[in-house]
Design a protein around this motif. Structure first.
Motif, short mmCIF file in Angstrom:
data_model
loop_
_atom_site.label_atom_id
_atom_site.label_comp_id
_atom_site.label_asym_id
_atom_site.label_seq_id
_atom_site.Cartn_x
_atom_site.Cartn_y
_atom_site.Cartn_z
N GLN A 1 85.84 -7.09 28.95
CA GLN A 1 86.47 -5.79 29.21
C GLN A 1 87.26 -5.90 30.50
O GLN A 1 86.74 -6.33 31.53
N TRP A 2 88.52 -5.51 30.46
CA TRP A 2 89.39 -5.58 31.63
C TRP A 2 89.60 -4.17 32.16
O TRP A 2 90.06 -3.28 31.43
N VAL A 3 89.26 -3.93 33.42
CA VAL A 3 89.25 -2.58 33.99
C VAL A 3 90.19 -2.52 35.19
O VAL A 3 90.08 -3.34 36.13
N LEU A 4 91.06 -1.54 35.17
CA LEU A 4 91.94 -1.27 36.31
C LEU A 4 91.18 -0.38 37.29
O LEU A 4 90.87 0.78 36.98
N ASP A 5 90.84 -0.93 38.44
CA ASP A 5 90.06 -0.16 39.42
C ASP A 5 90.25 -0.79 40.78
O ASP A 5 90.77 -1.91 40.92
N ASP A 6 89.81 -0.06 41.80
CA ASP A 6 89.98 -0.48 43.19
C ASP A 6 88.60 -0.74 43.79
O ASP A 6 87.72 0.13 43.75
N ALA A 7 88.39 -1.95 44.32
CA ALA A 7 87.10 -2.30 44.91
C ALA A 7 86.73 -1.39 46.07
O ALA A 7 85.56 -1.33 46.44
N ARG A 8 87.68 -0.68 46.63
CA ARG A 8 87.41 0.23 47.74
C ARG A 8 87.02 1.62 47.27
O ARG A 8 86.63 2.46 48.10
N ASP A 9 87.10 1.88 45.97
CA ASP A 9 86.78 3.20 45.43
C ASP A 9 85.28 3.45 45.58
O ASP A 9 84.45 2.69 45.07
N LEU A 10 84.91 4.53 46.27
CA LEU A 10 83.51 4.81 46.54
C LEU A 10 82.73 5.17 45.29
O LEU A 10 81.49 5.20 45.32
N GLU A 11 83.42 5.42 44.18
CA GLU A 11 82.73 5.75 42.93
C GLU A 11 82.70 4.58 41.96
O GLU A 11 82.43 4.75 40.77
N ILE A 12 82.94 3.38 42.46
CA ILE A 12 83.05 2.24 41.55
C ILE A 12 81.74 1.94 40.84
O ILE A 12 81.74 1.46 39.71
N VAL A 13 80.61 2.22 41.49
CA VAL A 13 79.33 2.00 40.81
C VAL A 13 79.19 2.94 39.61
O VAL A 13 78.69 2.54 38.55
N GLN A 14 79.67 4.18 39.77
CA GLN A 14 79.63 5.11 38.65
C GLN A 14 80.56 4.66 37.53
O GLN A 14 80.28 4.87 36.35
N HIS A 15 81.66 4.01 37.89
CA HIS A 15 82.61 3.54 36.88
C HIS A 15 82.06 2.36 36.08
O HIS A 15 82.25 2.28 34.87
N LEU A 16 81.39 1.44 36.77
CA LEU A 16 81.04 0.15 36.16
C LEU A 16 79.56 -0.01 35.84
O LEU A 16 79.20 -0.77 34.94
#
Length: 236
Positions: free
Chosen positions: A168-183
């Motif tokens: 799965q390829w995901v467009l996201d920013d490692a600095r996004d504070l909600e990345i745990v909720q995304h992934l």
């Protein structure tokens, strides 16, 4: 300034050439190491840092084999192994890691996700197609590994299906504070060679953020970051 950056970059090249000529015993002298540390600090202070999309297949084969060995020792085939490649760029690192793991443990179910901030890089990764003269192919790949990685059609190389399956390829920013909720939390998080392109404060905040993706008992692989930033994260 750009002028200072150019001077310190050239200074770093000269220092590296001198270092490589020194006998190993001389490299350990406190005065020599202090001088080298000073050059390194200057280089970091004045260098221009910015993200790049360059990576290549089998960039660090010993690291790939180490990851595969850890997976072999620590995971059974009872549960899926969640694998995240942060800053996956055009896919070469993801496919290299999957090649190493799936070759060693074809029985395991891997749930791989590649994350990057660049849509164009992800589009290329998703296609899994490369040209022989692409940047991703500049490293040396043994003939037997090459045939395991690619189906060849003239000048085009396509990643084999047993390697690319399920990514799965995901467009996201490692600095996004909600990345745990995304992934969601991961069994293995690989975050190589993109934090080094950030200024120390930004890299520290980013590392603190993404390390939350690693589940308790999971594994975090991080190269290509200022050493003291990584050491502080490990201590915490």
């Amino acid at each position: 300034t750009m002028a200072a950056s150019a001077v310190t970059k050239q200074m770093g090249k000269v220092a590296l050439n001198i270092w490589q000529l020194l006998p190993p015993k001389l490299q350990q002298w406190p005065a020599v190491r202090a001088l080298g540390a000073g050059v390194h600090r200057l280089s970091r202070r004045f260098s221009n840092r910015g993200q790049v999309e360059s990576t290549w297949f089998l960039r660090n084969e010993p690291l790939l084999l180490t990851i595969a060995e850890i997976v072999d020792q620590k995971f059974t085939n009872n549960e899926p192994v969640r694998l995240c490649i942060m800053g996956c760029s055009t896919g070469a690192e993801m496919f290299s890691v999957l090649w190493a793991i799936r070759k060693k443990r074809p029985d395991l179910k891997i749930v791989p996700v590649g994350v990057d901030i660049s849509k164009s890089a992800l589009d290329k990764a998703r296609a899994g197609r490369y040209q022989r003269d692409d940047w991703e192919l500049r490293g040396k790949i043994p003939d037997d590994v090459f045939s395991e990685l690619f189906d060849v059609d003239g000048n085009e190389l396509r990643i084999k299906g047993w390697i690319s399956e399920g990514v799965q390829w995901v467009l996201d920013d490692a600095r996004d504070l909600e990345i745990v909720q995304h992934l969601g939390q991961q069994d293995i998080l690989v975050a190589n060679n993109f934090l080094i392109h950030m200024k120390p404060r930004e890299a520290t905040a980013c590392l603190d953020n993404i390390i939350q993706l690693v589940r308790p008992g999971g594994f975090f692989v991080c190269q290509g970051v200022d050493l003291e930033i990584r050491e502080r994260a490990v201590e915490e």
